[in-house]
Structure formats: C-alpha cells, structure tokens
Design a protein around this motif. Structure first.
Motif, short mmCIF file in Angstrom:
data_model
loop_
_atom_site.label_atom_id
_atom_site.label_comp_id
_atom_site.label_asym_id
_atom_site.label_seq_id
_atom_site.Cartn_x
_atom_site.Cartn_y
_atom_site.Cartn_z
N TYR A 1 3.96 5.28 -10.30
CA TYR A 1 5.21 5.11 -9.55
C TYR A 1 4.86 4.76 -8.11
CZ TYR A 1 9.22 6.88 -6.82
OH TYR A 1 10.25 7.02 -5.92
N ASP A 2 5.46 3.72 -7.57
CA ASP A 2 5.12 3.22 -6.23
C ASP A 2 5.69 4.14 -5.15
OD1 ASP A 2 3.97 1.56 -4.38
OD2 ASP A 2 5.37 -0.10 -4.64
N ARG A 3 5.19 5.37 -5.13
CA ARG A 3 5.73 6.45 -4.30
C ARG A 3 5.70 6.13 -2.81
NH1 ARG A 3 7.80 9.53 -1.54
NH2 ARG A 3 8.32 11.71 -1.88
N TRP A 4 4.63 5.51 -2.36
CA TRP A 4 4.47 5.21 -0.93
C TRP A 4 4.70 3.72 -0.63
CZ3 TRP A 4 1.33 8.58 -3.68
CH2 TRP A 4 1.28 9.90 -3.22
N LYS A 5 5.19 2.97 -1.61
CA LYS A 5 5.43 1.53 -1.49
C LYS A 5 4.14 0.76 -1.15
CE LYS A 5 10.33 1.72 -0.19
NZ LYS A 5 11.35 1.24 0.75
N LEU A 6 3.02 1.30 -1.59
CA LEU A 6 1.75 0.65 -1.30
C LEU A 6 1.62 -0.69 -2.00
CD1 LEU A 6 -0.64 3.74 -1.50
CD2 LEU A 6 0.28 2.65 0.55
N ASN A 7 2.07 -0.74 -3.26
CA ASN A 7 1.98 -2.00 -4.00
C ASN A 7 2.93 -3.05 -3.41
OD1 ASN A 7 0.85 -3.53 -6.27
ND2 ASN A 7 2.94 -3.47 -7.08
N SER A 8 4.09 -2.59 -2.98
CA SER A 8 5.04 -3.50 -2.33
C SER A 8 4.43 -4.08 -1.06
CB SER A 8 6.34 -2.77 -2.00
OG SER A 8 6.94 -2.24 -3.17
N LYS A 9 3.74 -3.23 -0.30
CA LYS A 9 3.08 -3.69 0.93
C LYS A 9 1.91 -4.62 0.61
CE LYS A 9 4.25 0.52 3.50
NZ LYS A 9 3.71 1.77 4.10
N TYR A 10 1.20 -4.31 -0.48
CA TYR A 10 0.07 -5.15 -0.89
C TYR A 10 0.54 -6.58 -1.20
CZ TYR A 10 -3.47 -7.13 -4.01
OH TYR A 10 -4.38 -7.97 -4.61
N LYS A 11 1.64 -6.68 -1.93
CA LYS A 11 2.17 -8.00 -2.30
C LYS A 11 2.67 -8.78 -1.09
CE LYS A 11 4.89 -6.43 -5.63
NZ LYS A 11 5.82 -6.40 -6.79
N LYS A 12 3.04 -8.05 -0.03
CA LYS A 12 3.52 -8.71 1.19
C LYS A 12 2.40 -8.91 2.21
CE LYS A 12 8.15 -6.69 0.74
NZ LYS A 12 9.11 -5.72 1.32
N GLY A 13 1.19 -8.49 1.84
CA GLY A 13 0.05 -8.63 2.74
C GLY A 13 0.08 -7.68 3.91
N LEU A 14 0.69 -6.49 3.73
CA LEU A 14 0.87 -5.55 4.84
C LEU A 14 -0.11 -4.38 4.80
CD1 LEU A 14 4.78 -5.42 4.89
CD2 LEU A 14 3.27 -6.79 6.33
N LEU A 15 -0.99 -4.35 3.81
CA LEU A 15 -1.96 -3.25 3.74
C LEU A 15 -3.16 -3.52 4.65
CD1 LEU A 15 -2.21 -2.24 -0.04
CD2 LEU A 15 -1.02 -1.05 1.80
N SER A 16 -3.91 -2.47 4.93
CA SER A 16 -5.13 -2.63 5.72
C SER A 16 -6.12 -3.48 4.94
CB SER A 16 -5.75 -1.27 6.02
OG SER A 16 -6.22 -0.67 4.81
N LYS A 17 -7.08 -4.07 5.64
CA LYS A 17 -8.09 -4.90 4.99
C LYS A 17 -8.88 -4.08 3.97
CE LYS A 17 -11.94 -8.06 5.98
NZ LYS A 17 -12.77 -7.54 4.89
N GLU A 18 -9.15 -2.82 4.31
CA GLU A 18 -9.90 -1.96 3.40
C GLU A 18 -9.17 -1.78 2.08
OE1 GLU A 18 -11.67 2.62 3.15
OE2 GLU A 18 -10.53 1.95 4.91
N MET A 19 -7.86 -1.46 2.15
CA MET A 19 -7.08 -1.26 0.92
C MET A 19 -6.89 -2.58 0.18
SD MET A 19 -6.28 1.92 0.38
CE MET A 19 -4.66 2.39 -0.26
N ASN A 20 -6.72 -3.65 0.92
CA ASN A 20 -6.56 -4.98 0.33
C ASN A 20 -7.81 -5.36 -0.47
OD1 ASN A 20 -4.30 -6.74 0.47
ND2 ASN A 20 -5.63 -8.30 1.40
N ASP A 21 -8.96 -5.17 0.13
CA ASP A 21 -10.22 -5.48 -0.54
C ASP A 21 -10.45 -4.58 -1.74
OD1 ASP A 21 -10.66 -7.43 1.35
OD2 ASP A 21 -12.06 -6.23 2.55
N PHE A 22 -10.03 -3.32 -1.60
CA PHE A 22 -10.18 -2.37 -2.71
C PHE A 22 -9.47 -2.86 -3.96
CE2 PHE A 22 -7.79 1.05 -4.91
CZ PHE A 22 -8.85 1.65 -5.58
N VAL A 23 -8.23 -3.34 -3.82
CA VAL A 23 -7.47 -3.83 -4.97
C VAL A 23 -8.11 -5.10 -5.53
CG1 VAL A 23 -5.24 -4.69 -5.78
CG2 VAL A 23 -5.32 -2.85 -4.08
N LYS A 24 -8.46 -6.03 -4.65
CA LYS A 24 -9.02 -7.30 -5.11
C LYS A 24 -10.34 -7.14 -5.83
CE LYS A 24 -6.83 -10.30 -1.65
NZ LYS A 24 -7.08 -11.21 -0.50
N ASN A 25 -11.13 -6.15 -5.40
CA ASN A 25 -12.46 -5.97 -5.97
C ASN A 25 -12.54 -4.87 -7.02
OD1 ASN A 25 -13.43 -7.95 -4.16
ND2 ASN A 25 -13.68 -6.41 -2.55
N PHE A 26 -11.37 -4.33 -7.37
CA PHE A 26 -11.39 -3.20 -8.31
C PHE A 26 -11.89 -3.63 -9.68
CE2 PHE A 26 -9.47 -0.18 -11.29
CZ PHE A 26 -9.85 1.02 -10.70
#
Length: 314
Positions: free
Chosen positions: A289-314
C-alpha cells in the motif's frame, strides 16, 4: 444510451460475481493447506510480474529498513505479500476457519478479560496478518466496525454478508459513518477500526521517520468518551494460526492542550507502537500500500537519487 451503459456495467459486475462464486466452489473442494499455498503462489507471481506492486512494496520497506540489503528487502516483500494473500483467501471460509478454536489464539487473554469486564473500550487495528479475525471476538463483546464499499455491488453484498454473520455491527463508509459510529460507541459497543492508512483529512504524524497523515476517529472517541484505548493486531503464523495481540495505547490528556492537540499526540502514540510491532513482525504488514506516496513520487521523479537508483537497480 446512459441506460445501456448502466445495464452493461451491471452485467459485467454480475458476471464477475458469478465467476468468483464458481471459483470459490471449486476452491473450497481443496484441503485448507492447499488453498493457502495457492494464495501464496498467486501472491509471489503478482510481486514478480506486477511492477506497481513490487515498487510500492520495496520502496516502503527501504524507508522502514534502510539498513537491509536488496536481497533482505526482496525476501521481506515476498513474505509480506504471501501473508496478505493468505489473509485475503481465508475470507472465503472465514466462518469455518474461526469455528475451529485451534486456529484462533488470544495471546493477551488476561488483558482481554479485563477489558471485557471493565468495558467498553476502543481499538485501533492494522492491515496486518489475519486482519478480519477479530470478528470472532463478537461472541465475547459487542463490536462495531467500518468497511469501505467495493466497486462491484454484488461482491460488496457478499462481503457484508460474510462479515455480519459474526453478529457485528458493520457500517459502510459514508458521510454519516462518524455519527453512526459515535452513536454505537455511546450505546456501549467496542469500535475496532483499521487505522494505519493515510488520511488527508486526518492529523499530521511521523511514521518510520517520514511525515504523513493518519485518521483520528478511534483516538477521538477514546478521548471524548473517556474510553481505554488499545492497539489490536493479528499475526497469521506459518501454521496458519491467528495470534491476537492487544497493547494499551497511552492517551494524551494534557489539560494545557486543546482537544485536537491531545488527539494528535494520542494518534502519534499509537503509530509509535505500530512501528514497534511492524519491526518485530515485518512480514505481516501490507507493504504493498503506497502509505507514504513514495511510488507516486518515484513516477513523478520526486524521490532522492538514492531511492531512485534503488528502484532502478533492484
């Protein structure tokens, strides 16, 4: 034209309902352990195939457990969706499952007896383990709860029927729900409400170090009507036994604060306790469940570079 669209939508809903009932009949012919295993299979498949579910799950877990490796997060994510799937599937035979007392264990029996003796009380619950199982407690104390409508009205009616057979008062979420909930609480019933979700109309809190919002209903009732306040959560263990835990939540009753401020502090106390529970049983919570809207932020490019890279390289 509008009538035709309405007829077609209703027909689709009814066909969906018939397919689910047909599948349910076939499914119930299998041994219970096999049913749970089938649920786990579909959960793992969903995690691996559905990118949205996987991304939400791993982002939430990374926020909560930044120290864990990708492999540890993957393992936790899979265990979590497996638990949630087992909890979802057991709803098809929840009445029969709960009729077997061996499937239902109250870990804090003495505390529950004390609550029933001194009641009524107010309970916050979580999307955690076998979250529907507390309906069994309706045989020991009067319970009122709230459910959100399903889009499909036929399936919605089926879910309501399955839940209310346990002799609980089930309110459908609407503009009048709060008034009805207060009415039943004042009459001596025990509200048990899922309250770990995001609520833009709620109060500001910090949850796993991240600012977010949370509903205030249960805390408000507990404070306004001087009721004891508890967190109730149900662990669904590997043997498919439900273990019910109850923990008292400290209410903020500072006379120097406004009612709203005391509610906010009480809600924060509850979420602090939820964090403790989720760290102890991380595989039991619904991380998809997107409790903190992290995935919504990821899709909008609003996450930190660290979190962004984490998803892309998972």
């Amino acid at each position: 034209m509008a009538n035709n669209r309405g007829f077609l939508k209703n027909l689709i809903y009814y066909i969906q309902y018939l397919l689910i009932r047909f599948f349910e009949i076939l499914f119930m012919g299998l041994p219970e352990k096999t049913r749970f295993k089938i649920g786990e299979f579909f959960a793992v498949l969903t995690f691996k195939v559905v990118k949205e579910v996987r991304n939400i799950t791993i982002l939430n877990l990374k926020l909560a457990f930044p120290e864990k490796t990708n492999e540890e997060i993957k393992k936790l994510g899979i265990e979590s969706v497996k638990t949630m799937s087992r909890a979802f599937f057991v709803n098809m035979w929840l009445d029969k499952y709960l009729e077997n007392d061996d499937n239902f264990k109250i870990v804090d029996e003495e505390l529950l007896n004390e609550i029933i003796k001194n009641g009524p009380a107010v309970f916050g619950a979580m999307h955690f383990g076998n979250m529907e199982a507390p309906v069994k407690l309706a045989s020991r104390m009067p319970i009122v709860t709230v459910a959100k409508d399903r889009t499909n009205p036929y399936i919605n009616d089926l879910v309501i029927k399955n839940r209310t057979r346990f002799n609980i008062v089930l309110l459908q979420k609407s503009k009048t729900t709060s008034r009805a909930l207060i009415k039943y609480a004042k009459e001596g019933m025990n509200p048990i409400l899922l309250t770990d979700h995001r609520d833009s109309n709620g109060t500001d809190i910090t949850f796993f170090g991240e600012k977010t919002t949370a509903p205030t209903g249960v805390a408000s009732i507990a404070l306004k009507y001087k009721r004891p306040f508890y967190l109730m959560y149900c662990v669904l263990n590997k043997e498919n036994i439900t273990e019910v835990h109850i923990k008292k939540i400290e209410k903020s009753e500072d006379e120097n604060l406004s009612f709203k401020e005391n509610v906010q502090r009480t809600v924060q106390n509850m979420f602090n306790e939820m964090e403790v529970v989720m760290r102890e049983y991380p595989e039991q919570w619904m991380w998809s469940y997107d409790r903190w809207k992290l995935n919504s932020k990821y899709k909008k490019g609003l996450l930190s570079k660290e979190m962004n890279d984490f998803v892309k390289n998972f």
